[in-house]
Design a protein around this motif. Structure first.
Motif, PDB file in Angstrom:
ATOM      1  N   ASP A  48       0.830  -1.203   0.000  1.00  8.73           N
ATOM      2  CA  ASP A  48       0.000   0.000   0.000  1.00  8.73           C
ATOM      3  C   ASP A  48       0.867   1.257   0.000  1.00  8.73           C
ATOM      4  OD1 ASP A  48      -2.115  -1.733   0.075  1.00  8.73           O
ATOM      5  OD2 ASP A  48      -2.546  -1.457   2.211  1.00  8.73           O
ATOM      6  N   GLY A  49       2.036   1.167   0.640  1.00  9.36           N
ATOM      7  CA  GLY A  49       2.990   2.275   0.577  1.00  9.36           C
ATOM      8  C   GLY A  49       3.456   2.524  -0.850  1.00  9.36           C
ATOM      9  N   ILE A  50       3.634   1.466  -1.634  1.00  4.38           N
ATOM     10  CA  ILE A  50       4.018   1.599  -3.047  1.00  4.38           C
ATOM     11  C   ILE A  50       2.963   2.407  -3.798  1.00  4.38           C
ATOM     12  CG2 ILE A  50       4.372   0.313  -5.193  1.00  4.38           C
ATOM     13  CD1 ILE A  50       5.479  -1.980  -3.473  1.00  4.38           C
ATOM     14  N   ALA A  51       1.684   2.143  -3.497  1.00  3.16           N
ATOM     15  CA  ALA A  51       0.602   2.867  -4.161  1.00  3.16           C
ATOM     16  C   ALA A  51       0.644   4.348  -3.852  1.00  3.16           C
ATOM     17  CB  ALA A  51      -0.754   2.284  -3.749  1.00  3.16           C
ATOM     18  N   ARG A  52       1.217   4.703  -2.699  1.00  4.71           N
ATOM     19  CA  ARG A  52       1.299   6.117  -2.323  1.00  4.71           C
ATOM     20  C   ARG A  52       2.635   6.741  -2.694  1.00  4.71           C
ATOM     21  NH1 ARG A  52      -1.846   3.825   1.831  1.00  4.71           N
ATOM     22  NH2 ARG A  52      -0.042   3.332   3.112  1.00  4.71           N
ATOM     23  N   GLY A  53       3.487   5.967  -3.375  1.00  4.39           N
ATOM     24  CA  GLY A  53       4.713   6.548  -3.912  1.00  4.39           C
ATOM     25  C   GLY A  53       5.972   6.293  -3.127  1.00  4.39           C
ATOM     26  N   LEU A 178     -11.305  -2.928  -1.031  1.00  2.38           N
ATOM     27  CA  LEU A 178      -9.994  -2.560  -0.484  1.00  2.38           C
ATOM     28  C   LEU A 178      -9.617  -1.124  -0.873  1.00  2.38           C
ATOM     29  CD1 LEU A 178      -7.959  -5.860  -1.016  1.00  2.38           C
ATOM     30  CD2 LEU A 178      -8.720  -4.879   1.160  1.00  2.38           C
ATOM     31  N   PRO A 179     -10.388  -0.141  -0.415  1.00  2.00           N
ATOM     32  CA  PRO A 179     -10.056   1.263  -0.736  1.00  2.00           C
ATOM     33  C   PRO A 179      -8.748   1.690  -0.086  1.00  2.00           C
ATOM     34  CG  PRO A 179     -11.755   1.165   0.951  1.00  2.00           C
ATOM     35  CD  PRO A 179     -11.556  -0.258   0.470  1.00  2.00           C
ATOM     36  N   GLY A 180      -8.035   2.568  -0.756  1.00  2.00           N
ATOM     37  CA  GLY A 180      -6.796   3.094  -0.201  1.00  2.00           C
ATOM     38  C   GLY A 180      -5.628   2.142  -0.228  1.00  2.00           C
ATOM     39  N   THR A 181      -5.717   1.098  -1.035  1.00  2.00           N
ATOM     40  CA  THR A 181      -4.664   0.080  -1.084  1.00  2.00           C
ATOM     41  C   THR A 181      -4.089  -0.053  -2.494  1.00  2.00           C
ATOM     42  OG1 THR A 181      -6.154  -1.730  -1.683  1.00  2.00           O
ATOM     43  CG2 THR A 181      -5.929  -1.217   0.670  1.00  2.00           C
ATOM     44  N   LEU A 182      -3.039  -0.858  -2.599  1.00  2.00           N
ATOM     45  CA  LEU A 182      -2.475  -1.136  -3.911  1.00  2.00           C
ATOM     46  C   LEU A 182      -3.479  -1.871  -4.789  1.00  2.00           C
ATOM     47  CD1 LEU A 182       0.047  -0.955  -5.725  1.00  2.00           C
ATOM     48  CD2 LEU A 182       0.761  -3.171  -4.817  1.00  2.00           C
ATOM     49  N   VAL A 183      -4.377  -2.629  -4.195  1.00  2.00           N
ATOM     50  CA  VAL A 183      -5.407  -3.318  -4.962  1.00  2.00           C
ATOM     51  C   VAL A 183      -6.322  -2.299  -5.638  1.00  2.00           C
ATOM     52  CG1 VAL A 183      -7.474  -4.761  -4.779  1.00  2.00           C
ATOM     53  CG2 VAL A 183      -5.367  -5.465  -3.655  1.00  2.00           C
ATOM     54  N   GLU A 184      -6.749  -1.284  -4.902  1.00  2.00           N
ATOM     55  CA  GLU A 184      -7.590  -0.252  -5.527  1.00  2.00           C
ATOM     56  C   GLU A 184      -6.811   0.474  -6.624  1.00  2.00           C
ATOM     57  OE1 GLU A 184     -10.441   3.543  -4.425  1.00  2.00           O
ATOM     58  OE2 GLU A 184      -8.588   3.259  -3.288  1.00  2.00           O
ATOM     59  N   GLU A 185      -5.563   0.809  -6.342  1.00  2.00           N
ATOM     60  CA  GLU A 185      -4.737   1.498  -7.339  1.00  2.00           C
ATOM     61  C   GLU A 185      -4.621   0.671  -8.611  1.00  2.00           C
ATOM     62  OE1 GLU A 185      -0.944   2.671  -9.357  1.00  2.00           O
ATOM     63  OE2 GLU A 185      -1.599   0.741  -8.564  1.00  2.00           O
ATOM     64  N   ALA A 186      -4.366  -0.631  -8.467  1.00  2.00           N
ATOM     65  CA  ALA A 186      -4.249  -1.508  -9.635  1.00  2.00           C
ATOM     66  C   ALA A 186      -5.582  -1.648 -10.359  1.00  2.00           C
ATOM     67  CB  ALA A 186      -3.733  -2.879  -9.205  1.00  2.00           C
ATOM     68  N   ALA A 187      -6.682  -1.697  -9.603  1.00  2.00           N
ATOM     69  CA  ALA A 187      -8.008  -1.796 -10.214  1.00  2.00           C
ATOM     70  C   ALA A 187      -8.312  -0.561 -11.054  1.00  2.00           C
ATOM     71  CB  ALA A 187      -9.078  -1.986  -9.135  1.00  2.00           C
ATOM     72  N   THR A 208     -10.499   8.630 -13.529  1.00  2.00           N
ATOM     73  CA  THR A 208      -9.291   9.448 -13.671  1.00  2.00           C
ATOM     74  C   THR A 208      -9.127  10.378 -12.480  1.00  2.00           C
ATOM     75  OG1 THR A 208      -9.480   9.374 -16.086  1.00  2.00           O
ATOM     76  CG2 THR A 208      -8.077  11.091 -15.152  1.00  2.00           C
ATOM     77  N   LEU A 209     -10.197  11.064 -12.112  1.00  2.00           N
ATOM     78  CA  LEU A 209     -10.123  11.992 -10.989  1.00  2.00           C
ATOM     79  C   LEU A 209      -9.860  11.255  -9.677  1.00  2.00           C
ATOM     80  CD1 LEU A 209     -13.007  14.437 -11.976  1.00  2.00           C
ATOM     81  CD2 LEU A 209     -10.540  14.801 -12.182  1.00  2.00           C
ATOM     82  N   ALA A 210     -10.414  10.037  -9.542  1.00  2.00           N
ATOM     83  CA  ALA A 210     -10.153   9.239  -8.341  1.00  2.00           C
ATOM     84  C   ALA A 210      -8.673   8.869  -8.259  1.00  2.00           C
ATOM     85  CB  ALA A 210     -11.016   7.977  -8.350  1.00  2.00           C
ATOM     86  N   TYR A 211      -8.090   8.514  -9.386  1.00  2.00           N
ATOM     87  CA  TYR A 211      -6.667   8.149  -9.390  1.00  2.00           C
ATOM     88  C   TYR A 211      -5.815   9.371  -9.037  1.00  2.00           C
ATOM     89  CZ  TYR A 211      -2.425   5.644 -10.538  1.00  2.00           C
ATOM     90  OH  TYR A 211      -1.201   5.026 -10.440  1.00  2.00           O
ATOM     91  N   TYR A 215      -3.768   8.565  -5.929  1.00  2.00           N
ATOM     92  CA  TYR A 215      -2.587   7.787  -6.315  1.00  2.00           C
ATOM     93  C   TYR A 215      -1.684   8.470  -7.337  1.00  2.00           C
ATOM     94  CZ  TYR A 215      -5.461   4.241  -4.070  1.00  2.00           C
ATOM     95  OH  TYR A 215      -6.237   3.551  -3.173  1.00  2.00           O
ATOM     96  N   ARG A 216      -1.773   9.760  -7.458  1.00  2.00           N
ATOM     97  CA  ARG A 216      -0.962  10.425  -8.478  1.00  2.00           C
ATOM     98  C   ARG A 216       0.535  10.226  -8.249  1.00  2.00           C
ATOM     99  NH1 ARG A 216      -2.608  16.086  -9.204  1.00  2.00           N
ATOM    100  NH2 ARG A 216      -0.894  16.021 -10.670  1.00  2.00           N
ATOM    101  N   ASN A 217       0.953   9.924  -7.017  1.00  2.00           N
ATOM    102  CA  ASN A 217       2.375   9.701  -6.721  1.00  2.00           C
ATOM    103  C   ASN A 217       2.761   8.225  -6.724  1.00  2.00           C
ATOM    104  OD1 ASN A 217       2.909  12.496  -6.282  1.00  2.00           O
ATOM    105  ND2 ASN A 217       1.985  12.335  -4.257  1.00  2.00           N
ATOM    106  N   SER A 218       1.845   7.364  -7.112  1.00  2.82           N
ATOM    107  CA  SER A 218       2.128   5.927  -7.110  1.00  2.82           C
ATOM    108  C   SER A 218       3.352   5.599  -7.970  1.00  2.82           C
ATOM    109  CB  SER A 218       0.911   5.164  -7.656  1.00  2.82           C
ATOM    110  OG  SER A 218       1.240   3.811  -7.930  1.00  2.82           O
ATOM    111  N   VAL A 219       4.072   4.588  -7.542  1.00  2.00           N
ATOM    112  CA  VAL A 219       5.211   4.110  -8.340  1.00  2.00           C
ATOM    113  C   VAL A 219       4.746   3.681  -9.732  1.00  2.00           C
ATOM    114  CG1 VAL A 219       6.979   2.298  -8.471  1.00  2.00           C
ATOM    115  CG2 VAL A 219       6.491   3.435  -6.272  1.00  2.00           C
ATOM    116  N   TYR A 220       3.482   3.274  -9.841  1.00  2.00           N
ATOM    117  CA  TYR A 220       2.950   2.778 -11.119  1.00  2.00           C
ATOM    118  C   TYR A 220       2.101   3.820 -11.860  1.00  2.00           C
ATOM    119  CZ  TYR A 220       4.224  -1.598  -8.815  1.00  2.00           C
ATOM    120  OH  TYR A 220       4.910  -2.596  -8.161  1.00  2.00           O
ATOM    121  N   ALA A 221       2.220   5.086 -11.502  1.00  2.00           N
ATOM    122  CA  ALA A 221       1.395   6.124 -12.128  1.00  2.00           C
ATOM    123  C   ALA A 221       1.627   6.201 -13.643  1.00  2.00           C
ATOM    124  CB  ALA A 221       1.669   7.476 -11.475  1.00  2.00           C
ATOM    125  N   GLY A 222       2.851   5.947 -14.082  1.00  2.00           N
ATOM    126  CA  GLY A 222       3.137   5.992 -15.519  1.00  2.00           C
ATOM    127  C   GLY A 222       2.288   4.998 -16.295  1.00  2.00           C
TER     128      GLY A 222
END
Length: 397
Positions: A48-53, A178-187, A208-211, A215-222
């Motif tokens: 989940d930390g990865i999802a937050r960057g 699983l809100p606020g987690t890497l699972v939500e970010e990946a979804a 888009t706005l939710a991301y 999660y705009r700073n996520s490691v996987y944002a690209g």
């Protein structure tokens, strides 16, 4: 900020005796290691930390997965009779855990649903058809949220091509469970492309706005923005001039170079689909973002010039197209430029001899019409009309 999660998760991997030694050098009695489900919770916290960057979490989580696998193998066989620990094995697999580790666990002791276990193994080992068959009827919302969210995410991946509507439904489940987690970010990353292909603009905008919000700073944002771009440009989402201002708002969230590239793609797609208002809007946006004397600036002028020629600014559009540096245009755009200019010039070409000359000559009788001399002109006209239809068809939003 997230790095303490990495430390906490690594500490969980140590026997309690080791932790006690670090805190207090006095002798102590050995103690049991952490339960498997607690180890997996630690792994999820790091992810989940990865999802937050958190790049430190990203760098350490592979080693953490390996260490958890080693702890699984060292665990007493009796721990697997717990349903929590059995479900933790499935979560571990779907969170990047190695199937070769799980295959060494005492299968007869694992307290876990057969379909979930076999479906998860099939998925991580690349047996997609088998995984789809095993997991299709599983309802994620009937499972504990930690497990249900992971399963829903996998279902979204498995059914993305064959049953897009089911995949979208399952990815919605993953986000809700699983809100606020890497699972939500990946979804969100997976769903944005599917919703774009379904041409559901309102949901595309919402995701888009939710991301961006979370999660705009996520490691996987690209990866998200790449899927966003594909969803936007491989559909008609950006071709309605009435929603162009909303598209602009979304694109303001990405870097200048990517924004310029997207506006050029939108302009060309709008042009070949006859959406000339959008062609012009996107072309003008690209002009404000491009540097002088660049290929991007020439393309932006090209798209704006085409939209002017074929709408209400004929002379200005022709001048803009004639001023282009053709050497800076992509090869595929040159025939479009030539066709547009030729059509524009033909539209304004006067009839030979003018109206007066036509009035002085008597009409040609049918017996004297030379059809052979007009065949080439007719064929050329038909070809140009076809090209004009391609450029201007379906101009309604």
């Amino acid at each position: 900020m997230i790095r303490p999660l990495v430390v906490a998760a690594l500490v969980m991997l140590l026997p309690f005796t080791t932790v006690r030694t670090l805190a207090d050098p006095a002798p102590s009695q050995p103690s049991a290691s952490t339960e498997p489900y607690e180890l997996v919770r630690g792994l999820q916290a790091v992810q989940d930390g990865i999802a937050r960057g958190d790049t430190a979490a990203h760098g350490s989580h592979i080693a953490l997965i390996r260490q958890i696998g080693e702890k699984f193998l060292d665990a007493d066989a009796n721990v697997w009779s717990s349903a929590q620990n059995g479900q933790a094995v499935v979560i571990y697999l779907l969170s990047g855990g190695g199937p070769q580790i799980v295959r060494k666990l005492p299968r007869d002791k694992l307290n876990v649903d057969e379909r979930l276990f076999n479906g998860a193994m099939a998925y991580v080992e690349g047996r997609q058809d088998e995984a789809r068959e095993l997991l299709k009827d599983v309802k994620p919302r009937t499972l504990p949220s930690g497990l249900g969210g992971q399963v829903a995410l996998v279902q979204g991946a498995l059914f993305a091509r064959a049953e897009a509507s089911l995949a979208i439904e399952r990815l919605d489940d993953a986000r809700l469970l699983l809100p606020g987690t890497l699972v939500e970010e990946a979804a969100l990353r997976r769903e944005i492309l599917l919703v774009g292909q379904a041409e559901d603009f309102d949901k595309f905008e919402f995701l888009t706005l939710a991301y961006i919000r979370h999660y705009r700073n996520s490691v996987y944002a690209g990866d998200f923005w790449q899927r966003f771009s594909s969803g936007l440009t491989q559909s008609s989402l950006a071709l309605d001039e009435r929603r162009f201002a909303r598209i602009v708002t979304l694109l303001e969230q990405i870097d200048r170079a990517s924004r310029l590239k997207l506006y050029l793609v939108i302009a060309r797609s709008a042009m070949v689909n006859g959406r000339l208002a959008v062609t012009r809007l996107a072309g003008e946006r690209a002009l404000t973002l491009s540097a002088d004397a660049t290929a991007e600036r020439e393309r932006a002028h090209f798209f704006r010039g085409v939209s002017r020629v074929l709408t209400d600014e004929f002379d200005g559009g022709v001048a803009e197209l004639k001023a282009l540096d053709r050497s800076k245009l992509p090869e595929r755009d040159v025939p479009l430029l030539n066709t547009t200019l030729q059509l524009a010039l033909d539209v304004r070409k006067p009839f030979a001899g003018g109206p007066a000359a036509a009035a002085e000559k008597p009409p040609v009788t049918p017996a004297r019409i030379d059809l052979a001399s007009s065949t080439a002109t007719l064929a050329r006209a038909q070809k140009q009309l076809g090209e004009l239809e391609l450029l201007t068809r379906d101009r309604r939003p």
